[in-house]
Enzyme design. Sequence first.
Site, PDB file in Angstrom:
ATOM      1  N   ASP A  86      73.739  42.896   7.407  1.00 44.52           N
ATOM      2  CA  ASP A  86      72.974  44.097   7.076  1.00 44.52           C
ATOM      3  C   ASP A  86      73.573  45.367   7.676  1.00 44.52           C
ATOM      4  O   ASP A  86      73.694  46.394   6.996  1.00 44.52           O
ATOM      5  CB  ASP A  86      71.525  43.937   7.536  1.00 44.52           C
ATOM      6  CG  ASP A  86      70.774  42.887   6.725  1.00 44.52           C
ATOM      7  OD1 ASP A  86      71.189  42.635   5.581  1.00 44.52           O
ATOM      8  OD2 ASP A  86      69.792  42.319   7.234  1.00 44.52           O
ATOM      9  N   ARG A 118      65.010  46.530  22.546  1.00 44.41           N
ATOM     10  CA  ARG A 118      65.039  47.710  21.667  1.00 44.41           C
ATOM     11  C   ARG A 118      65.064  49.035  22.429  1.00 44.41           C
ATOM     12  O   ARG A 118      65.831  49.931  22.063  1.00 44.41           O
ATOM     13  CB  ARG A 118      63.876  47.671  20.673  1.00 44.41           C
ATOM     14  CG  ARG A 118      63.851  46.455  19.745  1.00 44.41           C
ATOM     15  CD  ARG A 118      65.203  45.983  19.318  1.00 44.41           C
ATOM     16  NE  ARG A 118      65.138  44.924  18.312  1.00 44.41           N
ATOM     17  CZ  ARG A 118      65.948  43.893  18.262  1.00 44.41           C
ATOM     18  NH1 ARG A 118      66.887  43.758  19.194  1.00 44.41           N
ATOM     19  NH2 ARG A 118      65.853  42.994  17.323  1.00 44.41           N
ATOM     20  N   ASP A 126      60.458  45.889  14.624  1.00 45.37           N
ATOM     21  CA  ASP A 126      61.581  46.583  15.247  1.00 45.37           C
ATOM     22  C   ASP A 126      61.758  48.007  14.748  1.00 45.37           C
ATOM     23  O   ASP A 126      62.217  48.880  15.488  1.00 45.37           O
ATOM     24  CB  ASP A 126      62.874  45.788  15.050  1.00 45.37           C
ATOM     25  CG  ASP A 126      62.976  44.617  16.001  1.00 45.37           C
ATOM     26  OD1 ASP A 126      62.295  44.645  17.049  1.00 45.37           O
ATOM     27  OD2 ASP A 126      63.727  43.677  15.720  1.00 45.37           O
ATOM     28  N   SER A 183      66.794  34.092  10.113  1.00 47.01           N
ATOM     29  CA  SER A 183      67.047  35.391  10.729  1.00 47.01           C
ATOM     30  C   SER A 183      66.937  35.185  12.230  1.00 47.01           C
ATOM     31  O   SER A 183      65.907  34.709  12.721  1.00 47.01           O
ATOM     32  CB  SER A 183      66.023  36.422  10.247  1.00 47.01           C
ATOM     33  OG  SER A 183      66.183  37.639  10.945  1.00 47.01           O
TER      34      SER A 183
END
Length: 399
Positions: free
Chosen positions: A14, A95, A124, A175
Amino acid sequence: MSDKVVLAYSGGLDTSVAIPYLAEKMDAEVVCVALDLGQGGEDMEVIRKRAIDCGAVESIVVDAKEEFAADFCVPALQANALYMDRYPLVSSLSRPLIVKHLVSAARRFGGTIVSHGCTGKGNDQVRFEAGLAALAPDLQVIAPARDFAWTRDKAIEYAEAKGLPIETSKKNPFSIDQNLWGRAVETGFLEDIWNGPTEEVYSYTADPAQPRPADEVVIAFEEGVPVRIDGRALTPFQIVDELNTRAGAQGVGRIDMVEDRLVGIKSREVYEAPGAIALLAAHMELENVTVERDLARFKRGVDQRWSELVYDGLWFSPLKSALDALIAEAQKHVSGEVRMTLHGGRATVTGRRSEKSLYDFSLATYDTGDTFDQSLAKGFVQLFSLPAKIAAGRDAKRA
């Protein structure tokens, strides 16, 4: 002069596709930022070069392993952070650190746009953008997978059409996000919540059902910070890393749960966090020994709210900062050692000792030497139960 887009780069499909796509769509130069968070797997230099091969004008890798452990994993440990009482905030913790370095790169390279690879379904996107709003509200945010309706099939087709040096196989159904604190796995057959995870899902942990000798470990803390394993002084990163190996070999830290996402849907997630789960068990027990009862009771509510704030992407919020101060105060006496047995998928505390202990053997013992004055207990019980007795009498008169 073209705008510069600073992209949070993982090296996967991605974000690799995002490089030429953003360059074309935004007529911009793309700067890629990848962080080594102790996730293992592919070599970070390979990832850095792949970004350049995909069209990035700059590609940097930040060795953030020690920073992640000390400034993000340790605070989570001190807060006994478990979202919904089970999830140790594996992805949530990374994050805000990624955001911090994205902002740093934007300032360094003159970037005006920041980009990430999150979809519109996940948590996220909020974590990235809430963090950016707090640290750099002047930066524009673009999320190609969300904002331009990318699907995995479209991404694969685009990668093949552009000849990008990235594997585009549809064979891997999962994922995966991983770092030092743990590993998160979703999608594929796991989306049917009746399906049990197979062994191929796991990487950080061995099958806990397989027979093997137990592993005993002694973890030392100073003011809530892990500082030694079996008497050896180590950094927080080294401690988590070693426990990932040792606890993982015993199958510790497997979590299969349906969790409440911030965006309002429920999601099935499978986690592995062997080092985190072992450390959390040790830290909680040391708090039981060293933290006064009323503070401990209040802190449990603070810990839960802290976990929710971090899960929701509010690492940089005023409330989280205020809770940090209370948690830090509560850690002043959380020093000592905890002995654990790692075996059969469990991290079991078998011993604890501390010079800051509130456990008094002479008060706790039932044997000779007991210093607890039991004659005081009768009056205490009578006074303690007096409000209930008065209320019961009132209710009896009304009956």
